[in-house]
Design an enzyme around this catalytic site. Structure first.
Site, PDB file in Angstrom:
ATOM      1  N   LYS A  41      -6.979 -15.683 -13.067  1.00 34.56           N
ATOM      2  CA  LYS A  41      -7.726 -14.607 -13.719  1.00 34.56           C
ATOM      3  C   LYS A  41      -8.885 -14.170 -12.837  1.00 34.56           C
ATOM      4  O   LYS A  41      -9.283 -14.862 -11.900  1.00 34.56           O
ATOM      5  CB  LYS A  41      -8.255 -15.082 -15.072  1.00 34.56           C
ATOM      6  CG  LYS A  41      -9.284 -16.199 -14.979  1.00 34.56           C
ATOM      7  CD  LYS A  41      -9.828 -16.578 -16.343  1.00 34.56           C
ATOM      8  CE  LYS A  41     -10.885 -17.679 -16.219  1.00 34.56           C
ATOM      9  NZ  LYS A  41     -11.519 -17.994 -17.506  1.00 34.56           N
ATOM     10  N   ARG A 140     -14.719 -19.674 -29.714  1.00 34.47           N
ATOM     11  CA  ARG A 140     -14.463 -18.347 -29.130  1.00 34.47           C
ATOM     12  C   ARG A 140     -13.142 -17.838 -29.705  1.00 34.47           C
ATOM     13  O   ARG A 140     -12.996 -17.682 -30.909  1.00 34.47           O
ATOM     14  CB  ARG A 140     -14.437 -18.441 -27.603  1.00 34.47           C
ATOM     15  CG  ARG A 140     -15.738 -18.930 -26.985  1.00 34.47           C
ATOM     16  CD  ARG A 140     -15.768 -18.785 -25.469  1.00 34.47           C
ATOM     17  NE  ARG A 140     -14.499 -19.137 -24.835  1.00 34.47           N
ATOM     18  CZ  ARG A 140     -14.332 -19.313 -23.521  1.00 34.47           C
ATOM     19  NH1 ARG A 140     -15.366 -19.158 -22.696  1.00 34.47           N
ATOM     20  NH2 ARG A 140     -13.167 -19.648 -23.004  1.00 34.47           N
ATOM     21  N   TYR A 274     -38.764  -6.173  -0.427  1.00 33.73           N
ATOM     22  CA  TYR A 274     -39.455  -5.542  -1.544  1.00 33.73           C
ATOM     23  C   TYR A 274     -40.448  -6.501  -2.212  1.00 33.73           C
ATOM     24  O   TYR A 274     -40.148  -7.673  -2.453  1.00 33.73           O
ATOM     25  CB  TYR A 274     -38.445  -5.082  -2.600  1.00 33.73           C
ATOM     26  CG  TYR A 274     -37.563  -3.946  -2.157  1.00 33.73           C
ATOM     27  CD1 TYR A 274     -38.109  -2.747  -1.690  1.00 33.73           C
ATOM     28  CD2 TYR A 274     -36.175  -4.054  -2.218  1.00 33.73           C
ATOM     29  CE1 TYR A 274     -37.297  -1.699  -1.296  1.00 33.73           C
ATOM     30  CE2 TYR A 274     -35.356  -3.011  -1.827  1.00 33.73           C
ATOM     31  CZ  TYR A 274     -35.922  -1.833  -1.366  1.00 33.73           C
ATOM     32  OH  TYR A 274     -35.115  -0.803  -0.970  1.00 33.73           O
ATOM     33  N   MET A 322     -30.099  -4.589  -2.277  1.00 38.88           N
ATOM     34  CA  MET A 322     -28.753  -4.214  -2.652  1.00 38.88           C
ATOM     35  C   MET A 322     -27.744  -4.491  -1.539  1.00 38.88           C
ATOM     36  O   MET A 322     -26.609  -4.921  -1.797  1.00 38.88           O
ATOM     37  CB  MET A 322     -28.697  -2.736  -3.033  1.00 38.88           C
ATOM     38  CG  MET A 322     -27.341  -2.296  -3.577  1.00 38.88           C
ATOM     39  SD  MET A 322     -27.297  -0.544  -4.020  1.00 38.88           S
ATOM     40  CE  MET A 322     -28.405  -0.532  -5.432  1.00 38.88           C
TER      41      MET A 322
END
Length: 384
Positions: A41, A140, A274, A322
């Site tokens: 998966k 779940r 940053y 990013m």
């Protein structure tokens, strides 16, 4: 024709030899009659579903497992038609008809799902293969014990009409990665009870299964007819309490690598990235690595993520951006293009996915699965 050079900016190397070795190591831990479902998966936890599925089957896996029907249908469309494929995360309106046509084993957790798969079987004129999932305590997906008798009874009615075949009964552990957690024994007790009810009612399953990676490795009493290794298939430990990959006899399959794009000397007191959360303590060399959170490098690992550059493990300096991050290289001045290894097997001194998980306060599952599509996967084969 010349070989295509490996991508320079970034690449995730996928060692299919290691994956095959992991399948064989897992096979050695289960009884001969127990089948192995290779869980592929989420694009095989970020490793590439089709290539990993094929390698796992080559090494002796018997089944393939996916979460969504679209993942399973993609395997069929790619030519994997001679192997059982199970998918378990269905929502109302999903393509049950296509699942039936493709011969998938489809999980049913409640009456709405049984009703939809029965309607699809009537529309296609073909019998659906279904597996009934029991909620034994995870909370779940899965059918609650109180609702189980009705689901079993209605599934058997549909089977008597030739619309479905109940091929499996299954569940999933909540805390198998925590040895001796009381929920493990409790869930096994509930699972056995729900199995007993279904089988006394007339279900004759091909497979009964509850064991995920940690249970496959440590709980032989949970193996039943089939085990479902996921993270262990890719050579990563399911949890620190179970041991390291090496201690479990597993080999990590993915290595994440890039190239240093820029090297420069900067003075003391120079802000980096940053927010200037890192300021150079003295004159130093900075190296720019062109991988960022768009590629799956966790922003939460800013200032903590380890990287092997020029023979030494460095810690990223400042925030992950990013598309890039910076490492402080001290007095070393490697050439631009020098390889930067974020994680790998650890055999050559590089950090591991577990190291990155610790740096980002998460689990190794997330580290490998989140590597983005912008990072090309390059298959290598380190041998079995």
């Amino acid at each position: 024709m010349p070989e295509t050079p490996p991508p320079r900016r970034a690449r995730a190397e996928i060692d299919l030899g290691a994956l095959r070795a992991n399948v064989r190591a897992l096979r050695a831990r289960v009884a001969p009659h127990v089948r192995i479902m290779a869980v592929v998966k989420a694009d095989a936890y970020g490793h590439g579903a089709l290539r990993c599925a094929r390698a796992a089957l080559e090494a002796g896996a018997d089944w393939l497992g996916t979460a969504t029907p679209h993942e399973a249908l993609a395997l069929r469309a790619a030519g994997l038609t001679g192997v059982p494929v199970m998918c378990w995360l269905w929502t109302p309106g999903d393509p049950w008809d296509r699942g039936i046509e493709a011969g998938l084993d489809m999980s049913v957790s409640g009456m709405w799902a049984l009703e939809e798969v029965v309607a699809a079987a009537e529309a296609t004129g073909k019998r659906a293969r279904i597996q009934l999932k029991a909620d034994t305590g995870l909370g779940r997906n899965g059918c609650q014990p109180a609702d189980w008798p009705e689901l079993v009874a209605q599934a058997l009615k549909a089977q008597a009409r030739g619309l479905v075949k109940v091929t499996g009964l299954w569940s999933h552990f909540a805390c198998a990665d925590e040895p001796h957690h009381p929920s493990i024994a409790a869930q096994l007790k509930v699972f056995r009870s729900m199995l007993d009810h279904a089988e006394r009612a007339g279900v004759e399953p091909e497979v009964r299964h509850i064991a995920n990676s940690p249970a496959t490795l440590t709980l032989p009493e949970s193996h039943f007819d089939l085990v479902r290794p996921g993270i262990a298939l890719y050579g990563l430990s399911p949890g620190p309490e179970l041991g390291t990959s090496a201690e479990l006899g597993l080999r990590p399959v993915m290595s994440l690598k890039g190239s240093v794009a820029l090297v420069k000397r900067v003075p003391s007191g120079h802000g980096v990235s940053y927010g200037h959360h890192y300021v150079t303590p003295g004159e130093t060399t900075l190296g720019l690595v062109p991988l960022g959170y768009a590629d799956g490098v966790p922003r939460h690992s800013s200032g903590r993520g380890p990287v092997l550059v020029a023979g030494r493990v460095r810690t990223m300096a400042g925030r992950v951006a990013m598309d890039q991050f910076v490492v402080d290289l001290g007095n070393d001045v490697p050439e631009p293009g020098t390889e930067a290894v974020l994680f790998g097997s650890g055999e050559r001194g590089e950090p591991t996915a577990e190291d990155w998980a610790a740096a980002a306060d998460t689990i190794a599952y997330e580290i490998v699965t989140r590597i983005g599509a912008r990072v090309p996967r390059v298959c290598v084969d380190g041998g079995d």
